[in-house]
Structures are given as C-alpha cells and as structure tokens.
Write a protein that holds these residues in place. Structure first.
Motif, short mmCIF file in Angstrom:
data_model
loop_
_atom_site.label_atom_id
_atom_site.label_comp_id
_atom_site.label_asym_id
_atom_site.label_seq_id
_atom_site.Cartn_x
_atom_site.Cartn_y
_atom_site.Cartn_z
N LEU A 1 0.83 -1.21 0.00
CA LEU A 1 0.00 0.00 0.00
C LEU A 1 0.86 1.26 0.00
CD1 LEU A 1 -2.90 -0.97 2.43
CD2 LEU A 1 -2.97 -0.76 -0.07
N ARG A 2 1.96 1.25 0.74
CA ARG A 2 2.87 2.42 0.73
C ARG A 2 3.51 2.59 -0.64
NH1 ARG A 2 6.13 5.27 4.43
NH2 ARG A 2 6.93 7.07 3.28
N THR A 3 3.88 1.51 -1.28
CA THR A 3 4.48 1.60 -2.61
C THR A 3 3.47 2.09 -3.64
OG1 THR A 3 5.91 -0.26 -2.00
CG2 THR A 3 5.84 0.34 -4.31
N LEU A 4 2.23 1.62 -3.54
CA LEU A 4 1.19 2.11 -4.45
C LEU A 4 0.95 3.61 -4.25
CD1 LEU A 4 -1.40 -0.82 -4.29
CD2 LEU A 4 0.10 -0.23 -6.20
N TRP A 5 0.98 4.06 -3.02
CA TRP A 5 0.82 5.49 -2.75
C TRP A 5 1.99 6.28 -3.33
CZ3 TRP A 5 -2.51 9.07 -1.87
CH2 TRP A 5 -2.12 10.30 -1.33
N LEU A 6 3.20 5.74 -3.21
CA LEU A 6 4.37 6.41 -3.79
C LEU A 6 4.29 6.44 -5.32
CD1 LEU A 6 7.18 4.95 -1.50
CD2 LEU A 6 6.28 7.27 -1.48
N LEU A 7 3.76 5.37 -5.91
CA LEU A 7 3.55 5.38 -7.36
C LEU A 7 2.55 6.44 -7.77
CD1 LEU A 7 3.46 1.57 -8.27
CD2 LEU A 7 5.03 3.27 -9.21
N PHE A 8 1.48 6.58 -7.00
CA PHE A 8 0.49 7.61 -7.29
C PHE A 8 1.10 9.00 -7.21
CE2 PHE A 8 -2.74 10.59 -5.66
CZ PHE A 8 -3.63 10.56 -6.74
N LEU A 9 1.88 9.25 -6.16
CA LEU A 9 2.54 10.55 -6.03
C LEU A 9 3.57 10.78 -7.13
CD1 LEU A 9 3.10 10.71 -2.16
CD2 LEU A 9 1.30 11.79 -3.51
N TRP A 10 4.22 9.70 -7.57
CA TRP A 10 5.23 9.82 -8.61
C TRP A 10 4.61 10.31 -9.92
CZ3 TRP A 10 10.53 8.86 -8.61
CH2 TRP A 10 11.14 8.81 -9.87
N PHE A 11 3.49 9.74 -10.29
CA PHE A 11 2.87 10.12 -11.56
C PHE A 11 2.07 11.41 -11.45
CE2 PHE A 11 3.39 5.50 -12.29
CZ PHE A 11 4.13 5.58 -13.46
N GLN A 12 1.81 11.88 -10.22
CA GLN A 12 1.12 13.14 -10.06
C GLN A 12 2.06 14.34 -10.10
OE1 GLN A 12 -2.20 13.84 -9.86
NE2 GLN A 12 -2.54 11.68 -10.34
#
Length: 206
Positions: free
Chosen positions: A171-182
C-alpha cells in the motif's frame, strides 16, 4: 593352416575397425553446429533482398512492447481484486487464531520498510528522481508481492506477520507510485546547466 587364417582374419578385422574409427568425426557436436551455421548462412545468402532490408529488430521491439503493455494492463485490472481477496483471507486467518489485534504492528513495519527502501533507492541513484518510469517502485512492488503470496506456507508466526507486513509495504508503494505520476517531471539540474552554458550570450547595448 587354420591358425594362419584366423590370424589374418583378426588382423583384417582390426584394420577395418581402425579405418572406421578414423572415418568417424572427432566431435559430432562441433560438426552439427558448423553444419547448422553453414545451412543458415546459405539460406540467408539466398534470401531475397526485401526480406534482408526489412526492419526485423524494430518489429521485434514493437512486438515485445505490445506484449509488455498487455501484461501490465492485465496486472493492473487484476491486482486490486487479488490484493483485496488475499488480504481478507489473511485477516480471517488471524481472527480465527485470535491474533487480530497484532495486525497493525506488521502493517506499520511494512509501511516504514517501503519508505526506507524508497529513500535509499533515490539516494543511491540521482537518475531515479527524473526517470520516466519508477523502476525502483516497480521492483519494490514485485518483491513485496512475491513475499506476500506464499503466506499460507509460512510457519505459524510467519503466516501472521509476513503477509500483513507485505500488505503495508504494498500500500505504501502504491501510494508512492500515485505521487510519482502526479508530480511534474522536471529535467535534471545538469541538463539545465548545460543548456544555459550552451546558449549564446546576448550583449546588452545600452
């Protein structure tokens, strides 16, 4: 007389065996490989010119990219249902074992571990900050998924702690992926400096 005939027969058989051994190839593998190479070379030489000039490498790269995009699309649509299903199963196992109160501890540990590994990857390579694809996050997501799925085969305490730690990290990695593409992708500072250095100077005439 019979002994002489037998001796001559044995001598002839030995000479025949030596001739057959001399005619046999020393290394059949080498000969077969060389035969395959010669056959492939002759086929390539007799191939028409349009087939030789066809961009086979570019076509292969496009095909591989298409396959990778399809695999990623399938994973993207199946990842959330599989993750939710496995998480509910793991929580139900902990509830059955009356260890449901222990879930937040490994979950928070997984969140912290994912953050530490993310920061360590960014500090170890400055190119990851400006990369178009966050390969380090994809590698973390794959690693924690591989750690999560063998959950039922771990020992008793491993079935309780390891899957939930992997859930927190995922879940933390998915959140970091979301922030990365934002976030807006900025070019590296070195490229900016080089572009300023390469630009011609304009003399201001007062």
């Amino acid at each position: 007389m019979a002994l002489k005939l037998n001796a001559s027969a044995v001598y002839s058989l030995q000479s025949l065996h030596m001739d057959m051994a001399a005619n046999q190839p020393c290394d059949p593998k080498k000969l077969s490989i060389s035969h395959i190479v010669d056959t492939a070379t002759s086929l390539w030489n007799t191939t028409p010119r349009p087939l030789k000039t066809f961009p086979w490498n570019k076509t292969l790269n496009h095909f591989i990219q298409l396959v990778v995009d399809l695999v990623l699309a399938v994973i993207r649509f199946l990842a959330i249902p599989v993750f939710c299903t496995t998480s509910i199963t793991e929580m139900s196992y902990c509830a059955h074992e009356r260890k449901l109160y222990l879930i937040p501890l490994p979950f928070l540990v997984g969140v912290a571990v994912a953050g530490v590994l993310h920061n360590a990857a960014l500090e170890s390579s400055s190119y990851l900050k400006y990369a178009e694809v966050p390969w380090h996050l994809i590698a973390l997501l794959t690693s924690f998924a591989l750690l999560k799925f063998p959950g039922p085969y771990y020992p008793y305490w491993g079935r309780i702690f390891i899957p939930h730690m992997a859930n927190g990290a995922i879940l933390r990695t998915l959140w970091l992926l979301f922030l990365w593409f934002q976030k807006p992708q900025k070019p590296p500072e070195n490229n900016h400096v080089d572009s300023v250095a390469d630009s011609p100077k304009i003399d201001m005439v007062s």
